[in-house]
Design an enzyme around this catalytic site. Sequence first.
Site, mmCIF file in Angstrom:
data_model
loop_
_atom_site.group_PDB
_atom_site.id
_atom_site.type_symbol
_atom_site.label_atom_id
_atom_site.label_comp_id
_atom_site.label_asym_id
_atom_site.label_seq_id
_atom_site.Cartn_x
_atom_site.Cartn_y
_atom_site.Cartn_z
ATOM 1 C CD GLU A 1 -43.384 -12.814 13.569
ATOM 2 O OE1 GLU A 1 -42.763 -12.436 14.580
ATOM 3 O OE2 GLU A 1 -42.842 -13.274 12.559
ATOM 4 N NE ARG B 1 -36.502 -14.419 23.317
ATOM 5 C CZ ARG B 1 -37.697 -14.951 23.073
ATOM 6 N NH1 ARG B 1 -38.030 -16.109 23.579
ATOM 7 N NH2 ARG B 1 -38.561 -14.327 22.304
#
Lengths: 179, 179
Positions: free
Chosen positions: B100, B63
Site C-alpha cells: 500500500e 506488530r
Amino acid sequence: MKEVVSGLSKKIRRVPDFPKKGIIFWDMTTLFKDSQGLKNTVDAFVEYYKDKNIDCIASIESRGFIIGSVLAYLLGKGFILIRKKGKLPYDTIEESYVKEYGADTIEMHKDGIEKGDKVLIIDDLLATGDTASAACRLVERLGGEIVGCAFIVELIELAGRKKLRDYSVFSLIQCKEDE
Amino acid sequence: MKEVVSGLSKKIRRVPDFPKKGIIFWDMTTLFKDSQGLKNTVDAFVEYYKDKNIDCIASIESRGFIIGSVLAYLLGKGFILIRKKGKLPYDTIEESYVKEYGADTIEMHKDGIEKGDKVLIIDDLLATGDTASAACRLVERLGGEIVGCAFIVELIELAGRKKLRDYSVFSLIQCKEDE
C-alpha cells in the site's frame, strides 16, 4: 557463564561479524523457533515477576516484542510498544542515544502509560544498556515507575548493568560476548 | 462490520493520514495495552487454531510478532520471524513486493522451517494482501505448507483475501477502512 535456565544459551546461535565485522550477534531466532526454548524462556520470566507489582510490560522493537507480549498475556497485563522513530502513528515522545552500532531514536505514545504505572521493561539482549536506558527515560518522562529491566542475555563485558544501576536488572543468561 | 470478538474493533484506534495523507491507520497499540483486549484477541486465535495441525507460527515484523509469539507459546509451537531485509543475521531467502505505501522486501532464515512443516502465518492487518502473500511464498520456497493466514483486522475493500485465495484466511474483524 551464569544461566537461570540450564542449557538455554546453547539454543541461541552466535553469528560472527553481524551487523558488522567484529561483532558476534546473538541470534535469538533459533531459541524462538524451538517451542521448548520459547517456553522455558518465558516461564523463567513469569516465575521471577509473577508476584511483583506490575501494571504493564513495555518492550523494545522488535525482538523484545516477542518475549514481552507473551509475558504481558501470561501476567494479565497490558503490553506497550517502544518503537524506532516514525513508526508509531499517534502523539509520541522520543529519546535519542548512541548504541553499539550507531545512533538511534526510540519513541513511545504519550498515552502509552498512565502516570504512576509500574512498568517492566523487557528486551532480548543487554549490551551497553543505552537502548534500555533510553526506554526507562521515556517511561519516567510520562510519570511511570520502572519496576525492573529484564533480558534474555546480558553481555557482562559491555557493562550495561552499570548504566542501569538505578533499576533492578534481571537476566536469564550472563556471559561474555564470545562465550 | 463483522467481529469474531464483540467490541474488539472499538479498542483499536484509527489514526487518519498515517503514514501518509488519505490513509486511515489502524493503531493496534490501544488494543495491546488493554490487558483484556490482548487476551481476547489471542484467545480467539487459540480457540480457532487449537485443533488444527500446525508445526510452527510465522509472523511478520513487527506488530505481527506481538500476537504470533503469544499464540506460539500457548499452542506449544515454535515461533518463526519474518523480517524486513537486512535484519536477520544468518543465511536468508527474500521476497520483494509492492504494498500500500511502497515497495518492500521481507526475509526468512533458510533454516527457519523444515521441509514439510505446517506453518500458520499471522499478522495484525490484512490490507492488499501483498505482504502476507510474500510471506507465504517464502514459506513455500523452503518446502513448508501454509495451514492458514490469520489477521486481527481485514479491510475488505482492499480485497487481500482474493490475493490469498489459495489459503485459508481467518480474521477477527472484517470491515471497511473507515468503519
